[in-house]
Design an enzyme around this catalytic site. Structure first.
Site: not given
Ligand code: IVH
Length: 675
Positions: A436, A321, A415, A113, A117, A231, A418, A115, A431
């Site tokens: 130029c 990551k 400028c 999936e 932020d 999400y 020129c 991740k 300018c």
């Molecule tokens: S599963 C036991 N799935 O990333 C924790 N986390 O440390 C299970 N996050 O605190 C997390 N996308 O806030 C999971 N598809 C995803 C995620 C996700 C973002 C964040 C979440 C978590 C941290 C992972």
């Protein structure tokens, strides 16, 4: 009476929820904004007149009173752990090895999936109703942000009820905790920071901090303005419902009305998950949300129980990551760059820093006003970000790192290329010289770029060389380059010179939008060039066009229109254009006649409709060029059938005339209008 009222209120709620689901979750809106507003206003009015029918899960009840509960602690029934991190392929392989100590299967399914932020949050639903929402906090105790979470459209106030699934016994669990990420788009992040700067407020360092700020507002109406998204990525405690796999959880969450990533991938080996990681890392810049990696999860939930957890992390999951896109570095100097339209842009010269695999040593500071608002000094340590393929940007200084030796920067009066005078227009300095060198070189590079004439052999370095050698003095000179002149320059051989000349010859057939794009008119990028190109059949027609004619085109406002007219009124521009055309450049025009959705289509209508009256439907059809007749015949193209249809429906079926429901009609009208 009150029964009928209640029925109408319930049916409006259901309809609005259905439209919201299609709009926010499926990205397939089925009604226009105005039609939606009509339904919504009707519901607000009915609820106002009949407050005894108000309900917490009504779609009108998203924005409530200022938070009293903010700051109240919430203890998570199941601790919200975090995932172990990996930064390399080796660490991802190690994860697989650890999993295999517990799971003795040859093939282990992993769900990969994105991740996101954002802010990790937990939502409690009791018998389908959203009752409490909190942030992750320290994993054991979070903060109650229920009222603010309610303002997020991708959080259902009640789980969508579906047909009870025989295998699982019930359609919604008696209690479930849903977990996911609260986010804002990269674009909203920029808008929020622009507003913060305008109001002399501190800037957010990244979208996550901006989302956190929005989620912790005291007034939910302020949160609602920040366009937060949710999400869903998993479930905590579940009562009265069974899941077998992580994928099944996510699919079910989407059915219940949550937004779930469309970038999920079920993999059958760790190498597949690593490939997916690399693929997503490449794709991340195109996505509207910030990702900081992928999450790899063992798909079978039975194995989760076998794998268990360490004191801090579950063993069934891993956060793999990406390389960071934002870092801190030092502003060594500030220089001024002159663009092709004469604009003077301050640019930070940075101590080189690697961002997402690219070494960055320059970043734009946009203009003097923004530089002052962001309060960036030469010598400052700053946050730098590379978002997508956008030019790297300095976000904000780290004030605590200042030594007192930093120097304030001021834009030059003349400028820097020129030496001509500059003029101020809005936030920008320009300018004023049309000769130029920086502007001419910039315009040539732009003309040769991919979206313009697409002459790959003439990038910035070559243009610099040919300009210095006097072979390119103005933009049109590109089309008059000669092989015998090129071969006399260092680094050019007969072959490379020949290739460039052939490439230029090939590029001489060009579409009108590309030609317009190449001219570097202020405000005319590829989208505007396309719009203009579709509306004019020749250069003369465009040259002679009035401001009224231009601004009557959808997508062209007064500022753009004025810029186009100003461009064509300049003698110098007229000369350059003439020279380009005289070199043999041929423009392909393809004006598009605006097409109506139902031109030439015959309709018959039967029954009654929810979204519009029969009269309104007739008007809609006719406005889009269609006609409505009373009797169904073999020449009828469509029958639109509402509730309680008459004998026309039977006749249409007999003759094989396609029948459209109200929804079908709206969807087709919309998609045809977008063609
Ligand atoms: S599963 C036991 N799935 O990333 C924790 N986390 O440390 C299970 N996050 O605190 C997390 N996308 O806030 C999971 N598809 C995803 C995620 C996700 C973002 C964040 C979440 C978590 C941290 C992972």
């Amino acid at each position: 009476m009150s029964d009928a009222l209640k029925k109408e209120i319930l049916s409006l709620r259901e309809e609005i929820n259905r439209h919201n689901y299609r709009y926010y979750i499926l990205n397939q809106p089925s009604v226009s904004d105005s039609e939606f507003d009509k339904l919504f206003k009707r519901l607000v009015q009915l609820e106002k007149e009949n407050p005894h029918f108000l309900a917490a899960d009504s779609p009108t009840q998203r924005v409530g009173a200022p938070l009293e509960s903010l700051g109240k602690n919430v203890r998570h029934e199941v601790p919200m752990l975090s995932l172990d991190n990996a930064f390399s392929e080796e660490e991802a392989m190690d994860f697989d090895t650890r999993v295999r100590k517990f799971v003795k299967e040859e093939v282990i399914e992993y769900l990969v999936e994105p991740k996101y932020d954002g802010i990790s949050s937990s939502l409690i639903y009791e018998d389908g109703l959203f009752v409490q929402g909190s942030t992750r906090g320290d994993g054991t105790i979070g903060e109650d942000v229920t009222s603010n979470l309610r303002t997020i459209h991708t959080i259902p106030l009640r789980l969508r009820m579906l047909q009870p699934d025989k295998n699982r016994g019930r359609s919604v669990p008696s209690k479930i905790e849903i977990r996911g990420e609260v986010l804002i788009t990269k674009e909203s992040f920029r808008t929020i920071n622009r507003l913060q700067a305008e109001n002399a407020l501190p800037l957010f360092a990244n979208p996550r901090n901006a989302a956190s700020g929005a989620l912790r507002q005291l007034d939910p109406s302020m949160t609602a303005k920040r366009k937060l998204h949710f999400y869903a990525w998993g479930a905590g405690k579940v009562e009265g419902f069974n899941f077998d796999t992580q994928l099944e959880i996510l699919e079910q969450l989407q059915e219940w009305g949550f937004k779930v990533s469309s970038d999920l991938m079920l993999c059958h080996s760790i190498t597949e998950t690593i490939e997916r990681h690399h693929q997503m890392e490449k794709k991340r810049s195109e996505l509207e949300f910030e990702l900081d990696g992928v999450v790899i999860k063992v798909n079978q939930l039975a194995y989760h129980r076998e794998l268990g957890e360490t004191s801090r992390h579950p063993r069934w999951g891993l956060a793999y990551k990406f390389r960071p896109m934002q870092k801190t570095t030092r502003v060594a100097q500030i220089e001024v760059q002159v663009g092709r339209t004469g604009i003077l842009t301050p640019v930070a010269i940075l101590d080189p820093v690697e961002l997402g695999g690219v070494t960055v040593s320059r970043a734009t500071l946009h203009n003097e006003g923004e530089l002052a608002e962001k309060n960036i000094l030469i010598g400052d340590t700053v946050f730098v970000e590379r978002a997508g393929d956008v030019i790297p940007e300095v976000i904000k200084p780290v004030i605590e790192m200042r030594s007192g030796k930093e120097i304030r920067f001021h834009m030059p009066e003349r400028c820097p290329v020129c030496g001509s005078e500059t003029k101020r227009e809005g936030a920008y300095l320009y300018c004023i010289s049309l000769s130029c060198p920086a502007q001419i070189k910039g315009k040539i590079v732009h003309l040769c770029s991919k979206k313009g004439f697409d002459i790959a052999g003439l990038g910035i370095k070559k243009v610099d060389q040919l300009f210095e050698a006097g072979l390119l003095k103005q933009v049109s000179d590109v089309f008059y380059l000669r092989k015998d002149n090129l071969v006399q320059l260092p680094g050019w051989e007969v072959k490379s010179a020949q290739n460039l000349i052939e490439e230029i010859e090939r590029a001489k057939r060009v579409t009108f939008p590309r030609f317009l794009y190449s001219l570097s008119m202020i405000g005319v990028g590829s989208t505007v060039a396309k719009i203009i190109g579709q509306n004019f059949g020749s250069i003369e027609e465009l040259e002679q066009s009035s401001l009224e004619r231009l601004t009557s085109i959808h997508g062209i406002g007064p500022e753009l229109g004025t810029s186009v007219i100003h461009f064509f009124s300049e003698k110098r521009n007229q000369n350059v254009m003439r020279a380009i055309l005289e070199s043999g450049v041929q423009i392909e025009f393809s004006r598009i006649k605006s097409k109506l959705a139902w031109e030439g289509i015959k309709f018959v209508i039967t029954g009654s409709f929810k979204t519009f009256s029969r009269e309104e439907l007739i008007q809609r059809i006719e406005r889009e060029g269609g006609s409505v007749t009373t009797a169904v015949s073999s020449r009828t193209h469509f029958l639109v059938a509402g509730e309680d249809p008459g004998s026309k429906l039977i006749k249409a079926r007999k003759l094989g005339v396609p029948v459209l429901t109200e929804m079908d009609y709206l969807e087709r009208e919309k998609s045809l209008a977008q063609l």
